[in-house]
Write an enzyme that holds these catalytic residues in place. Structure first.
Site, mmCIF file in Angstrom:
data_model
loop_
_atom_site.group_PDB
_atom_site.id
_atom_site.type_symbol
_atom_site.label_atom_id
_atom_site.label_comp_id
_atom_site.label_asym_id
_atom_site.label_seq_id
_atom_site.Cartn_x
_atom_site.Cartn_y
_atom_site.Cartn_z
ATOM 1 N N LYS A 183 8.862 -53.219 37.611
ATOM 2 C CA LYS A 183 7.406 -53.431 37.728
ATOM 3 C C LYS A 183 7.116 -54.339 38.914
ATOM 4 O O LYS A 183 7.824 -55.340 39.129
ATOM 5 C CB LYS A 183 6.873 -54.037 36.421
ATOM 6 C CG LYS A 183 5.346 -54.089 36.320
ATOM 7 C CD LYS A 183 4.893 -54.617 34.946
ATOM 8 C CE LYS A 183 3.378 -54.632 34.810
ATOM 9 N NZ LYS A 183 2.937 -55.133 33.482
ATOM 10 N N SER A 186 -0.568 -52.322 31.123
ATOM 11 C CA SER A 186 -0.563 -52.369 32.581
ATOM 12 C C SER A 186 0.715 -51.818 33.218
ATOM 13 O O SER A 186 0.720 -51.492 34.401
ATOM 14 C CB SER A 186 -0.765 -53.805 33.036
ATOM 15 O OG SER A 186 0.362 -54.595 32.687
ATOM 16 N N SER A 243 1.177 -54.506 27.230
ATOM 17 C CA SER A 243 1.387 -53.804 28.505
ATOM 18 C C SER A 243 2.713 -53.064 28.639
ATOM 19 O O SER A 243 2.901 -52.322 29.595
ATOM 20 C CB SER A 243 1.241 -54.775 29.673
ATOM 21 O OG SER A 243 -0.114 -55.023 29.929
#
Lengths: 481, 476
Positions: free
Chosen positions: B78, B153, B177
């Protein structure tokens, strides 16, 4: 407190509370492994954490916590569970744009500091926080608003500080200076900080307000970053008078932060309270609370040295009452142990303290042994050395470490016997009959004036070997005979 | 979906010299090249570095050394995890041009385990969102249906694993997330106990809630990745001083006799789609069939979780994101004064959702409002922990839906509040600091994956993964 002691106009008083920021003498910064050192190349001592880079996290320096707790215990504070908090404000001196400090739960609370004069100043709190970076504003008036650009040095960012906040217990600039001097001596004695005001490792903010006696205290102003005892005293006195002038003229004092300009000897507005920041304090989620155990506190207490107040009390106890100033100086110079041992060895306390105060303000004074100092004072007491000779001998003791008796002998100092002194004094009187008549019949004032004249002659005739004190006594005895 | 080898089988083959890391990495780079133009899972594909790293792994194997438990396994990282010398954007314009000088602890641990990073994945800007639509670089699309969001997210990481771009990915989970995009993309995603994985090098959103965790195609791979990244890190003061989690060895022990509670308030929560509720009930039955004891439990305070979260997370974010001021790195929009430079830089650099949360958080922390908002939210947090503790006296793990619905269409939740409601089931674990995992369990009538969430008390990962593995086994 009388008006005279404050230097304020009759009928006015002032009250002072101080905030002292002190850098802790750790090897590394508060939250990272960068060196805590002064005067290096700008930004040499930085890393992701003290630069506040995204993703970096603080790791608390245990040594800094220990030193902060030591400050707290030396100031008789309660050391308690504490929580770090973020103080949020936009200014480039903080790379994270918040400062990690302590807010509602500081490490140290509710202490006090006893000053040599006997005043006890309350300590509200002594909390841990990180220092900011150093900004240099180029162009304009040296402030960020009118600078063409600003340079930032983050070497100081993250250096551990304790902020020591006093109660508003001081009523004159002299007391404020005495408080800071005493606090400084404690910080030095406990090894917590080098407390160099000129290098900024100890910085003082003063809160000052005034009133007409009998009325409530007025609005206070804070003077930031005073970096010497002299500035502190001058700034407080100036600020108090400024406030009195305003009130006398029917104006009001605005609550504001002011800076002290050493050159002009005035304080000026930095910012007024209305635009003060809302720091939006909240608990720092990247750190865990500090929970000192009873054992931790015992360990801190056990490691504390004897503090200046106790050292002064010990020396004053041995020396007798009217020696407060000299005793304070002896402790300040770290010569109190020497003085105490010399007195214990039988030396006259007053003479010991006189030497400490006037003749040992020199490099190497701490090397003088108590036995030598005691021996010297005893020779002096026995009349074997004059005060002048004792001073010269002591200087040699400091320089060489030799025995004072041997030094006195080598210098040819020897006691002028009582008979020899009397013969010499008689000779001087006989040579100056006019002056002698004035001395003999004159009042104390005249006598005092002429004593100097006769002593000069006696010293001249004896080539400095006469004991001034004994000669004076002899003169007075002959005059009243 | 392209069927992918598991990380376990890939690592075993590479360690045994049966397959080269280079061939593994090349195959995955090929898949990325074929389809990431459409999905936009990655902000940056580090192909050259990945191949060079693969060659190093192969050289190690050739020299008789063991590159580690993830030898040659491609992983997607990420883009809010710091990677030395490689741009780390948080999908925000404000970090334009910034390259961290250091690796996050998890990135170091991956490398030490032999995993090969293939790139940085898209996210909602600064991890603020539930759809990966709030990225400054455009949205990521769901590999199951490209008209749908992958969740967020960590939508880029979830999509990358679901699309077969990498068998493993790292995400971060502040309010769901990892778990919600795992559910939307039909894969496994876990949020560990707060402090089980070091946050050092994770660009902070809400420090007291953020945790890094694994994405994988199955429970055993997720367990393996979590074992590699967990364990104490002296660089994170909130890191739990314990050795890495041990999960794989107990994974297949089954659920015989375990007590599984379904959280009434989350199953009945507003907006839970009937398909999702029915899949959750089916999961309960499957676990019961496998020998678990099932009961319904009440965790009353969870209904306040969403409100508390949307005070605490923005408050911390408002402080964490203050450092993006144009002074030291990233974007700067020049202006005549420092104050105007701050304004212009931050206005240009932050997207609408980030701006909204900074303003919410700033307000919540303001003098005079602290007690009513942040202070009260922290009390709710304490209540939620207390209620969970009571529930865990009766149950070993708790079950709920992961998200109220299956993946929704891009643009469907323009109203921020509608978007926030997506996190209703996942937020309580973040507030409590507890671990939770989302396991795919069938699909809704729309054919899209449904995830079921298993929650456990702090450091209860071993039991949680056991239940997850049992549920996964019951799915087939």
């Amino acid at each position: 407190m009388s008006a005279a002691a404050t230097g304020l106009p009759e009928g006015w008083g002032m009250v002072i509370g101080l905030e002292v920021h002190c850098e802790l003498a750790t090897e590394t910064k508060l939250f990272c492994c960068c060196p805590n050192s002064f005067g290096d190349q700008p930004n040499a001592n930085t890393c992701p954490t003290c630069l506040g880079l995204p993703g970096s996290l603080p790791v608390l320096n245990e040594r800094a916590v220990e030193l902060a707790m030591r400050v707290g215990r030396a100031l008789a504070c309660d050391v308690r569970r504490s929580v770090f908090a973020r103080k949020n404000y936009f200014y480039p001196d903080q790379p994270k744009v918040y400062q990690v400090s302590q807010y509602d739960l500081p490490t140290n609370e509710h202490g006090h500091l006893d000053l040599p004069s006997g005043l006890r100043v309350g300590i509200t709190r002594a909390h841990i926080e990180e220092d900011t970076g150093k900004l240099t504003h180029v162009g304009g008036g040296g402030r960020i608003h009118d600078a063409s650009h600003s340079l930032v040095d983050y070497n100081r960012a993250g250096v551990p500080l304790v902020e020591i906040v006093s109660e508003a217990d001081m009523r004159s600039s002299d007391q404020a200076r005495e408080y800071v001097a005493e606090l400084r001596s404690i910080l030095l004695a406990t090894g917590v900080s080098d407390a160099k005001m000129e290098e900024g490792s100890m910085r003082v903010d003063a809160n000052v307000s005034v009133h007409r006696e009998g009325e409530p205290w007025g609005t206070r102003c804070e003077i930031k970053n005073l970096n010497s005892l002299r500035s502190l005293g001058r700034a407080i006195d100036h600020e108090a008078l400024r406030q009195i002038d305003l009130l006398d003229a029917g104006d009001t004092v605005r609550q504001e932060t002011r800076h002290w300009d050493e050159a002009s000897g005035r304080t000026g507005t930095l910012r007024v309270k209305e635009d003060a920041d809302d720091y939006r304090y909240f608990p720092e989620p990247d750190l865990v609370p500090l929970e000192p155990s009873a054992e931790d506190i015992r360990r801190i207490d056990a490691a504390l040295p004897v503090l200046p107040a106790a050292r002064r009390a010990a020396l004053a106890g041995a020396a007798g009452a009217p020696t407060i100033g000299a005793v304070a100086i002896a402790v300040e110079r770290d010569l109190d142990t020497l003085a105490l041992e010399a007195i214990t060895a039988g030396a006259d306390p007053a003479r010991v303290l006189t030497h400490v105060e006037h003749n040992l303000a020199v490099e190497g004074a701490q090397r003088v042994s108590a036995a030598h100092l005691a021996a010297l004072v005893q020779m002096e007491t026995r009349g074997e050395l004059t005060a002048t000779q004792a001073k010269a001998t002591l200087a040699e003791v400091v320089a060489t470490g030799d025995d004072p008796a041997a030094i006195a002998k080598a210098k040819g100092y020897e006691a002028m016997g009582a008979d020899a002194l009397e013969t010499l004094v008689d000779g001087v009187i006989a040579a100056h009959p006019g002056e002698w008549e004035q001395f003999r019949t004159g009042d104390d004032k005249a006598k005092g004036k002429l004593t100097g004249f006769f002593m000069g002659k006696v010293m001249q005739a004896s080539k400095g070997q006469a004991d001034g004190k004994a000669a004076t006594a002899l003169l007075r005895a002959k005059a009243s005979a | 979906m392209s069927p992918v080898d598991t990380a376990r089988s890939t690592a075993a083959a590479v360690r045994a010299g049966e397959r080269s890391a280079r061939s593994v990495v090349e195959a995955h780079l090929g898949a990325i090249g074929e389809r990431d133009g459409e999905l936009h899972a990655f902000n940056l594909v580090t192909a050259d570095a990945a191949l060079a790293h693969a060659d190093e792994i192969d050289a190690q194997v050739a020299a008789g050394h063991d590159p580690g438990p993830l030898a040659g396994v491609p992983i997607a990282v990420k883009d809010n995890l710091c990677t030395a010398g490689v741009p780390t954007t948080c999908s925000s314009k404000i970090l334009d041009g910034w390259r961290p000088p250091y690796d996050a602890t998890v990135v170091q641990r991956l490398r030490a385990a032999g995993a090969v990073s293939v790139g940085k994945t898209n996210l909602d800007e600064f991890a603020m969102g539930s759809s990966t639509e709030n990225s400054a670089f455009g949205p990521t699309r769901n590999p199951h249906d490209t008209s749908r969001v992958p969740g967020g997210s960590s939508g880029g990481s979830a999509a990358a694993v679901a699309a077969g771009f990498a068998p493993l990915a790292l995400g971060s989970d502040t309010g769901g997330s990892i778990r919600q995009p795992a559910a939307f993309c039909g894969i496994v995603g876990a949020k560990p106990t707060y402090g089980a994985v070091s946050r050092y090098g994770l660009v902070a959103f809400a420090s007291s809630l953020d945790q890094i965790g694994p994405f994988a195609t199955d429970v055993a791979d997720a367990a393996l990745l979590l074992e590699v990244i967990s364990g104490h890190d002296p660089l994170d003061s909130t890191s739990i001083p314990k050795p890495p989690l041990s999960l794989s060895s107990t994974l297949q022990q089954g659920v015989e006799g375990l007590r599984v509670g379904v959280v009434k308030e989350l199953l009945d929560a507003e907006g839970i789609h009937p398909d999702v509720a029915s899949r959750t009930r089916a999961a309960l039955e499957a676990l019961e069939g496998a020998g678990a004891k099932i009961e319904e439990v009440s965790v009353p305070a969870v209904i306040y979780g969403l409100s508390a979260y949307y005070l605490i997370a923005p408050a911390e974010a408002s402080s964490n994101l203050a450092r993006y001021d144009g002074v030291r790195y990233g974007l700067r929009v020049d202006a005549p004064t420092t104050g105007e430079m701050y304004d212009r830089t931050r206005t240009a650099g932050f997207g609408a959702e980030v701006e909204r949360r900074i303003m919410l958080g700033t307000y919540a922390l303001s003098a005079g409002y602290y007690d009513a908002y942040y202070g009260k939210a922290q009390k709710v947090r304490t209540l939620i922990i207390r209620d969970f503790e009571a529930a865990y006296e009766r149950c070993d793990v708790l079950l709920s839906p992961t998200a109220p619905t299956t993946a929704f269409e891009l643009g469907a939740k323009a109203d921020p509040l509608a978007m926030y409601l997506n996190d209703v089931c996942t937020i309580p674990s973040n507030l409590a600091g507890h671990p939770a995992i989302s396991v795919p369990f069938g699909s809704g009538d729309d054919g899209l994956p449904v995830g079921v969430q298993i929650m456990a008390p702090a450091m209860g990962e071993a039991t949680m993964f056991r239940v997850a593995a049992a549920l996964e086994g019951a799915r087939a």
